[in-house]
Structure formats: C-alpha cells, structure tokens
Enzyme design. Structure first.
Site, PDB file in Angstrom:
ATOM      1  CG  ASN A  14     -24.074  50.787 -26.653  1.00 60.17           C
ATOM      2  OD1 ASN A  14     -23.153  51.409 -26.126  1.00 60.17           O
ATOM      3  ND2 ASN A  14     -24.000  49.486 -26.915  1.00 60.17           N
ATOM      4  CG  MET A  15     -28.736  56.659 -29.710  1.00 58.98           C
ATOM      5  SD  MET A  15     -30.372  56.495 -28.918  1.00 58.98           S
ATOM      6  CE  MET A  15     -30.359  57.914 -27.823  1.00 58.98           C
ATOM      7  N   GLY A  42     -27.997  48.979 -25.938  1.00 58.38           N
ATOM      8  CA  GLY A  42     -26.896  48.504 -25.101  1.00 58.38           C
ATOM      9  C   GLY A  42     -27.378  47.304 -24.305  1.00 58.38           C
ATOM     10  CD  GLU A 146     -22.856  45.362 -25.545  1.00 56.99           C
ATOM     11  OE1 GLU A 146     -23.195  44.875 -26.641  1.00 56.99           O
ATOM     12  OE2 GLU A 146     -23.501  46.248 -24.965  1.00 56.99           O
ATOM     13  CE  LYS A 233     -31.192  25.720 -33.427  1.00 53.90           C
ATOM     14  NZ  LYS A 233     -29.908  25.088 -33.855  1.00 53.90           N
ATOM     15  CB  ALA A 258     -33.345  43.844 -27.689  1.00 55.09           C
ATOM     16  CB  ALA A 259     -34.853  38.308 -29.346  1.00 54.53           C
ATOM     17  N   GLY A 260     -32.622  38.285 -27.138  1.00 54.28           N
ATOM     18  CA  GLY A 260     -31.888  37.616 -26.066  1.00 54.28           C
ATOM     19  C   GLY A 260     -31.899  38.412 -24.779  1.00 54.28           C
ATOM     20  CG  ASP A 261     -30.098  42.217 -24.610  1.00 54.49           C
ATOM     21  OD1 ASP A 261     -29.211  41.432 -24.213  1.00 54.49           O
ATOM     22  OD2 ASP A 261     -29.889  43.126 -25.426  1.00 54.49           O
ATOM     23  CB  SER A 291     -38.933  41.195 -27.877  1.00 48.82           C
ATOM     24  OG  SER A 291     -38.067  40.161 -28.299  1.00 48.82           O
ATOM     25  N   GLY A 296     -36.430  47.248 -33.230  1.00 52.49           N
ATOM     26  CA  GLY A 296     -35.563  47.990 -32.325  1.00 52.49           C
ATOM     27  C   GLY A 296     -35.223  47.227 -31.069  1.00 52.49           C
TER      28      GLY A 296
END
Length: 312
Positions: A14-15, A42, A146, A233, A258-261, A291, A296
């Site tokens: 994605n953008m 994305g 997604e 946590k 995007a921390a999880g990514d 991150s 962003g």
C-alpha cells in the site's frame, strides 16, 4: 558466518497517506492536522522490508504481490528494489489502482487506519502457482490477511506441503478455519486478533491468565507455536518448552505504525539466520522498540546496523 536462508513474503503493498493529528476526531468532526506524508506501506511490504533490513545479508527476500498501474505502483516497486527485494512476482495489474491506507497518528503515537485494497484484491491462487519455484527455494514463507482469503489459504497449503516454515500474521483480525491454522508453523497475532480467532470480542486481554487461556484454545485447535504480541507489555509465546513471557524493550513511542510488522520481520530474519526461537523473539522486540521512535511504516523500520547489541 552462517548462510542466511531465503524468505518469501506473500501479501499486500500500500501507499500510506499519513496525517498527524493531536487526537482522533469524533464522528462528524473536522479536526485540523499537522504534517502529511505519503509513505510506502502495506503489511506484506512492511514485513518484507523489515526482513530485508534486519537480515545479515542483502538479497535474501522475495515478495509475491500485486500493484496498480498508477504512480503509486511505480513508487512502491522502486521502494522494494531499493531494499534488494526480489520483485519478479510482484505483478502490475492494468486498470487498477494500487492499495492505499489512510492513517491518522495522534500525539500519543497511536494510530487509526482505513484501507482501500486496490490491486491487492487481484492477488490470485494462480499467482501463487506461478511462483512455486520461488517458494520451493524458501526457508520461511510469511503471510498476512490483507490479500484475498482464497489466495492466502492456497499459499499456506502449498508452502506447508513443501515443508516450509509458515508464518501467519492474522491481520486484519478475523476468524479463520481450523484446517488453515493447523498448517502453520508460527501464528503471530496481537491480543485483539488472538481473541477473535477463538470467538471472543474483547478488545484487550486484561492479564497473562486471559492470554494463556486464549493460547490454550488455539493449541487445542492445532496451532503449533503461537506468539501473542502485547505492545508495551511484550510477547506471550507458546513454544516447544511451554508458555514463556518476553518483556518488551524500553521505548519512547512517537508512532506505533508498523511496529508489529517490524517485530515479525526481525523474528523471521533471525530464524532464517539459524537463531533460536527465544533469540529471534528478542531480536524482533529490539527492532520493534527502535521502530516506534520514528514516524511512518517503512520509514520507521530500522536496519540491522541501527540496533544496539542484546543485553547479556
């Protein structure tokens, strides 16, 4: 040095249209924002970029995805190539726009996201079949939700049948068939996604006992290894030696996009490098903590050289 194994990421590109706001607006409210940016994102592309930046060597990540034939599509492909990600199986779909995410980020670093799938919806099982030779070379195959569910299920079935390490980040949150969950090597949900997978509607899991109860139900379904990410946590992980808690790294969050990514990218990169599960989780958490100090999606993902060494 150990040889870095190949990683294939199947998913969305994605953008991101990012607006900084002092707080999230109420329904019907117009709220003046701050800085606006367009940033490549994305979940699929974020995880591919995180794997590439956090790997020991360049050129070991490939992506299977779809882009539109618009200006965003050209920019997003260029962003992948800048990270030496193999885009041979990133298809440009004529007459379609690229995926777009409208993201609001408040002064506490929390975000709200609305998606328009665009060309991501055109990723078909046939695209996965066309990439069988690529998947056969992979050590780890990474997916999210997604992309069309039929394509995700087909890719998991194929990768599992080839004996690959299959990692699924079940986001956006939704229920999934038991047959799919049983084919995964690692299931990596956040607490909302984990709860939804077992039929709960709670937005958060209040304590470790609630997380453990959800993990137990997922294991009953047949999930082999489960990593529930809990933000500040830490991570609650069901591994071969039982359930373990991994404390989050200290961080001063500016933007959690995007921390999880980034965590998944760090975890997968470390696994592909031959690290233990525990070391891979620690590495992913150090990357995620880094991150959130930047704004962003892909602009926030650190490079391996940026991370401090693990504490002894």
């Amino acid at each position: 040095m150990r040889k870095q194994q190949m990683i294939v990421v199947i998913g969305s590109i994605n953008m991101d249209l990012v607006m900084r706001v002092p707080r999230m607006p109420h329904p019907g409210e117009t709220l003046s924002g701050g800085v606006f940016q367009t940033i490549p994102g994305g979940k699929g592309a974020n995880q591919a970029v995180a794997c590439a930046r956090l790997s020991r060597q360049r050129g070991n990540v490939a992506m299977i995805a779809c882009l539109g034939d618009d200006a965003f599509g050209a920019q997003l492909r260029a962003a992948l190539r800048h990270e030496a990600i193999d885009d041979t199986h990133v298809h440009t779909i004529a007459g379609m726009s690229s995926g777009v995410a409208a993201i609001s980020v408040d002064d506490n670093g929390q975000n709200s996201i609305a998606l328009a799938a665009g060309a991501n919806a055109a990723l078909l099982p046939a695209h996965i079949d066309a990439a069988q030779d690529l998947i056969a070379q992979a050590h780890v195959v990474v997916l999210q939700l997604e992309s069309p569910m039929a394509t995700v299920a087909h890719a998991i079935r194929l990768a599992h049948g080839m004996g690959k390490i299959v990692v699924l980040n079940p986001a956006p949150a939704q229920t999934l068939p038991t047959t799919l969950l049983r084919q995964l090597t690692y299931l990596i949900p956040n607490e909302i996604e984990a709860a939804m997978l077992v039929g709960q509607t709670a937005t958060t899991l209040e304590d470790d006992s609630e997380v453990d109860a959800v993990i137990a139900r997922l294991r009953e379904i047949g999930c082999a290894r489960i990593l529930v990410t809990l933000g500040a946590k830490g991570v609650r992980a069901a591994l071969a030696n039982g359930i373990q808690h991994f404390t989050a790294q200290p961080a001063n969050p500016i933007d959690t996009t995007a921390a999880g990514d980034t965590f998944i990218g760090g975890f997968v990169a470390a696994l592909a490098d031959g690290e233990s599960e525990e070391a891979a989780i620690d590495f992913g958490q150090r990357a995620a903590a880094s991150s959130v100090a930047r704004v962003g999606a892909q602009t926030s993902i650190p490079y391996r050289r940026d991370l401090l060494p693990a504490a002894n």
